[in-house]
Motif scaffolding. Sequence first.
Motif, PDB file in Angstrom:
ATOM      1  N   GLU A 143      58.038 -13.622  37.343  1.00 28.88           N
ATOM      2  CA  GLU A 143      58.822 -14.801  36.945  1.00 28.88           C
ATOM      3  C   GLU A 143      58.761 -15.859  38.046  1.00 28.88           C
ATOM      4  OE1 GLU A 143      60.885 -17.126  34.341  1.00 28.88           O
ATOM      5  OE2 GLU A 143      60.096 -15.130  33.919  1.00 28.88           O
ATOM      6  N   ASP A 144      58.841 -15.429  39.318  1.00 27.89           N
ATOM      7  CA  ASP A 144      58.716 -16.366  40.439  1.00 27.89           C
ATOM      8  C   ASP A 144      57.331 -17.007  40.469  1.00 27.89           C
ATOM      9  OD1 ASP A 144      61.313 -15.920  41.463  1.00 27.89           O
ATOM     10  OD2 ASP A 144      60.619 -14.143  42.531  1.00 27.89           O
ATOM     11  N   VAL A 145      56.316 -16.211  40.165  1.00 25.03           N
ATOM     12  CA  VAL A 145      54.948 -16.725  40.114  1.00 25.03           C
ATOM     13  C   VAL A 145      54.853 -17.797  39.034  1.00 25.03           C
ATOM     14  CG1 VAL A 145      52.549 -16.135  39.558  1.00 25.03           C
ATOM     15  CG2 VAL A 145      53.897 -14.630  41.046  1.00 25.03           C
ATOM     16  N   LEU A 146      55.381 -17.505  37.847  1.00 25.07           N
ATOM     17  CA  LEU A 146      55.341 -18.477  36.750  1.00 25.07           C
ATOM     18  C   LEU A 146      56.141 -19.731  37.077  1.00 25.07           C
ATOM     19  CD1 LEU A 146      55.635 -16.084  33.681  1.00 25.07           C
ATOM     20  CD2 LEU A 146      53.579 -17.251  34.518  1.00 25.07           C
ATOM     21  N   LEU A 147      57.308 -19.546  37.681  1.00 17.56           N
ATOM     22  CA  LEU A 147      58.136 -20.702  38.052  1.00 17.56           C
ATOM     23  C   LEU A 147      57.451 -21.572  39.104  1.00 17.56           C
ATOM     24  CD1 LEU A 147      61.703 -19.099  38.104  1.00 17.56           C
ATOM     25  CD2 LEU A 147      60.796 -20.761  36.455  1.00 17.56           C
ATOM     26  N   SER A 148      56.567 -20.969  39.902  1.00 17.67           N
ATOM     27  CA  SER A 148      55.825 -21.728  40.905  1.00 17.67           C
ATOM     28  C   SER A 148      54.718 -22.548  40.250  1.00 17.67           C
ATOM     29  CB  SER A 148      55.205 -20.790  41.944  1.00 17.67           C
ATOM     30  OG  SER A 148      54.065 -20.133  41.410  1.00 17.67           O
ATOM     31  N   GLY A 149      54.487 -22.285  38.971  1.00 15.99           N
ATOM     32  CA  GLY A 149      53.401 -22.961  38.275  1.00 15.99           C
ATOM     33  C   GLY A 149      52.087 -22.229  38.412  1.00 15.99           C
ATOM     34  N   GLY A 150      52.131 -20.969  38.850  1.00 15.50           N
ATOM     35  CA  GLY A 150      50.909 -20.222  39.103  1.00 15.50           C
ATOM     36  C   GLY A 150      50.682 -19.068  38.161  1.00 15.50           C
ATOM     37  N   GLN A 151      49.607 -18.377  38.426  1.00 16.88           N
ATOM     38  CA  GLN A 151      49.261 -17.145  37.726  1.00 16.88           C
ATOM     39  C   GLN A 151      48.490 -16.256  38.692  1.00 16.88           C
ATOM     40  OE1 GLN A 151      46.578 -17.786  34.442  1.00 16.88           O
ATOM     41  NE2 GLN A 151      44.859 -18.187  35.768  1.00 16.88           N
ATOM     42  N   VAL A 152      48.340 -14.971  38.343  1.00 16.48           N
ATOM     43  CA  VAL A 152      47.658 -14.008  39.208  1.00 16.48           C
ATOM     44  C   VAL A 152      46.542 -13.318  38.437  1.00 16.48           C
ATOM     45  CG1 VAL A 152      47.940 -11.865  40.534  1.00 16.48           C
ATOM     46  CG2 VAL A 152      49.740 -13.594  40.583  1.00 16.48           C
ATOM     47  N   LEU A 153      45.420 -13.138  39.104  1.00 19.10           N
ATOM     48  CA  LEU A 153      44.317 -12.297  38.634  1.00 19.10           C
ATOM     49  C   LEU A 153      44.102 -11.227  39.694  1.00 19.10           C
ATOM     50  CD1 LEU A 153      41.738 -15.075  37.634  1.00 19.10           C
ATOM     51  CD2 LEU A 153      43.288 -13.849  36.100  1.00 19.10           C
ATOM     52  N   ILE A 154      43.919  -9.990  39.258  1.00 18.00           N
ATOM     53  CA  ILE A 154      43.686  -8.870  40.171  1.00 18.00           C
ATOM     54  C   ILE A 154      42.275  -8.339  39.938  1.00 18.00           C
ATOM     55  CG2 ILE A 154      44.386  -6.519  40.807  1.00 18.00           C
ATOM     56  CD1 ILE A 154      46.652  -8.372  41.420  1.00 18.00           C
ATOM     57  N   VAL A 155      41.559  -8.052  41.015  1.00 14.96           N
ATOM     58  CA  VAL A 155      40.238  -7.426  40.931  1.00 14.96           C
ATOM     59  C   VAL A 155      40.362  -6.029  41.529  1.00 14.96           C
ATOM     60  CG1 VAL A 155      37.809  -7.554  41.615  1.00 14.96           C
ATOM     61  CG2 VAL A 155      39.113  -9.673  41.228  1.00 14.96           C
ATOM     62  N   LEU A 156      39.837  -5.041  40.797  1.00 14.72           N
ATOM     63  CA  LEU A 156      39.826  -3.656  41.271  1.00 14.72           C
ATOM     64  C   LEU A 156      38.417  -3.095  41.180  1.00 14.72           C
ATOM     65  CD1 LEU A 156      42.993  -2.236  39.448  1.00 14.72           C
ATOM     66  CD2 LEU A 156      42.813  -2.936  41.843  1.00 14.72           C
ATOM     67  N   GLN A 157      38.061  -2.212  42.107  1.00 15.92           N
ATOM     68  CA  GLN A 157      36.788  -1.503  42.070  1.00 15.92           C
ATOM     69  C   GLN A 157      36.927  -0.280  41.177  1.00 15.92           C
ATOM     70  OE1 GLN A 157      34.323  -1.690  45.969  1.00 15.92           O
ATOM     71  NE2 GLN A 157      36.398  -1.060  46.467  1.00 15.92           N
ATOM     72  N   SER A 158      37.366  -0.510  39.969  1.00 18.95           N
ATOM     73  CA  SER A 158      37.613   0.583  39.023  1.00 18.95           C
ATOM     74  C   SER A 158      36.858   0.315  37.740  1.00 18.95           C
ATOM     75  CB  SER A 158      39.111   0.697  38.713  1.00 18.95           C
ATOM     76  OG  SER A 158      39.815   1.069  39.866  1.00 18.95           O
ATOM     77  N   SER A 159      36.589   1.391  37.022  1.00 18.83           N
ATOM     78  CA  SER A 159      35.910   1.258  35.735  1.00 18.83           C
ATOM     79  C   SER A 159      36.832   0.571  34.739  1.00 18.83           C
ATOM     80  CB  SER A 159      35.506   2.635  35.212  1.00 18.83           C
ATOM     81  OG  SER A 159      36.675   3.368  34.866  1.00 18.83           O
ATOM     82  N   LEU A 160      36.255  -0.030  33.741  1.00 18.34           N
ATOM     83  CA  LEU A 160      37.052  -0.684  32.708  1.00 18.34           C
ATOM     84  C   LEU A 160      37.976   0.310  32.008  1.00 18.34           C
ATOM     85  CD1 LEU A 160      37.660  -3.399  31.517  1.00 18.34           C
ATOM     86  CD2 LEU A 160      35.814  -3.050  29.879  1.00 18.34           C
ATOM     87  N   PRO A 161      37.532   1.547  31.678  1.00 18.14           N
ATOM     88  CA  PRO A 161      38.469   2.503  31.083  1.00 18.14           C
ATOM     89  C   PRO A 161      39.661   2.820  31.995  1.00 18.14           C
ATOM     90  CG  PRO A 161      36.231   3.213  30.661  1.00 18.14           C
ATOM     91  CD  PRO A 161      36.147   2.054  31.622  1.00 18.14           C
ATOM     92  N   SER A 162      39.451   2.924  33.296  1.00 22.01           N
ATOM     93  CA  SER A 162      40.553   3.165  34.228  1.00 22.01           C
ATOM     94  C   SER A 162      41.542   2.009  34.207  1.00 22.01           C
ATOM     95  CB  SER A 162      40.044   3.342  35.658  1.00 22.01           C
ATOM     96  OG  SER A 162      39.297   4.510  35.800  1.00 22.01           O
ATOM     97  N   ILE A 163      41.023   0.801  34.192  1.00 22.39           N
ATOM     98  CA  ILE A 163      41.868  -0.392  34.182  1.00 22.39           C
ATOM     99  C   ILE A 163      42.620  -0.504  32.857  1.00 22.39           C
ATOM    100  CG2 ILE A 163      41.796  -2.924  34.129  1.00 22.39           C
ATOM    101  CD1 ILE A 163      39.608  -2.690  36.331  1.00 22.39           C
ATOM    102  N   GLN A 164      41.931  -0.233  31.763  1.00 22.70           N
ATOM    103  CA  GLN A 164      42.588  -0.301  30.458  1.00 22.70           C
ATOM    104  C   GLN A 164      43.711   0.731  30.365  1.00 22.70           C
ATOM    105  OE1 GLN A 164      38.933   0.007  28.182  1.00 22.70           O
ATOM    106  NE2 GLN A 164      39.116  -2.133  27.535  1.00 22.70           N
ATOM    107  N   SER A 165      43.496   1.911  30.900  1.00 25.08           N
ATOM    108  CA  SER A 165      44.525   2.945  30.915  1.00 25.08           C
ATOM    109  C   SER A 165      45.726   2.498  31.746  1.00 25.08           C
ATOM    110  CB  SER A 165      43.938   4.246  31.465  1.00 25.08           C
ATOM    111  OG  SER A 165      44.930   5.217  31.602  1.00 25.08           O
ATOM    112  N   LEU A 166      45.452   1.929  32.914  1.00 22.89           N
ATOM    113  CA  LEU A 166      46.506   1.419  33.786  1.00 22.89           C
ATOM    114  C   LEU A 166      47.286   0.302  33.085  1.00 22.89           C
ATOM    115  CD1 LEU A 166      47.434   1.753  36.818  1.00 22.89           C
ATOM    116  CD2 LEU A 166      45.936  -0.182  37.303  1.00 22.89           C
ATOM    117  N   GLN A 167      46.567  -0.589  32.422  1.00 25.45           N
ATOM    118  CA  GLN A 167      47.198  -1.713  31.735  1.00 25.45           C
ATOM    119  C   GLN A 167      48.051  -1.224  30.554  1.00 25.45           C
ATOM    120  OE1 GLN A 167      48.232  -4.464  32.476  1.00 25.45           O
ATOM    121  NE2 GLN A 167      46.703  -6.061  32.325  1.00 25.45           N
ATOM    122  N   GLU A 168      47.567  -0.224  29.833  1.00 24.99           N
ATOM    123  CA  GLU A 168      48.339   0.334  28.715  1.00 24.99           C
ATOM    124  C   GLU A 168      49.623   0.992  29.216  1.00 24.99           C
ATOM    125  OE1 GLU A 168      45.808   3.001  26.524  1.00 24.99           O
ATOM    126  OE2 GLU A 168      44.420   1.385  26.003  1.00 24.99           O
TER     127      GLU A 168
END
Length: 180
Positions: free
Chosen positions: A59-84
């Motif tokens: 919420e603080d990030v959004l109120l600042s007018g910003g957004q975040v992108l995260i990069v991980l050295q992980s497979s897409l299935p690992s990331i999708q599982s984490l996101q789910e």
Amino acid sequence: MNKYNLNDQMPNFSVLTGTGQTMLSSLVSRKRRTALLLLRYAGCRICQYDMLQISNAYEDVLLSGGQVLIVLQSSLPSIQSLQEEHRYPFTIISDERGVLYRALGVGSALSAEELSSPAGQDKLERAVACGIVHGAYEGNELQLPAAFVLTPNLKILFAHYGSSAGDTPSPLKLAALMRA
């Protein structure tokens, strides 16, 4: 290893997200600043803790007018599982082979001892207290993190190369940098 600095132009990389291959510029907001964090991998407790903290302060990030992108050295299935499992409010990019890390000059520690720090140990203890468990190892185990704040046209307003696994800006610092 080419490192990027304030006022440099971030290359417009092709990146992989849960919705497919796209260009970095298509993920960067046209109206807001974007924090791009290169963490380690999905199973890393410190990385999971950092993502939890960003999620809790989004919420603080959004109120600042910003957004975040995260990069991980992980497979897409690992990331999708984490996101789910966590429903993070930010996009996570898969860089399983570490191409972005190398292109942006994000180095590695020479040893596990060099990767650790008091701040990292504190984050690790907080992660354990939150019930975060270590997951699968992926990518370069000695990978260091980095953080950038970008304008809509990919100009770098802030560049930070971590000196240890826990050396990432806090969500409040990122929000302040995106507000500036």
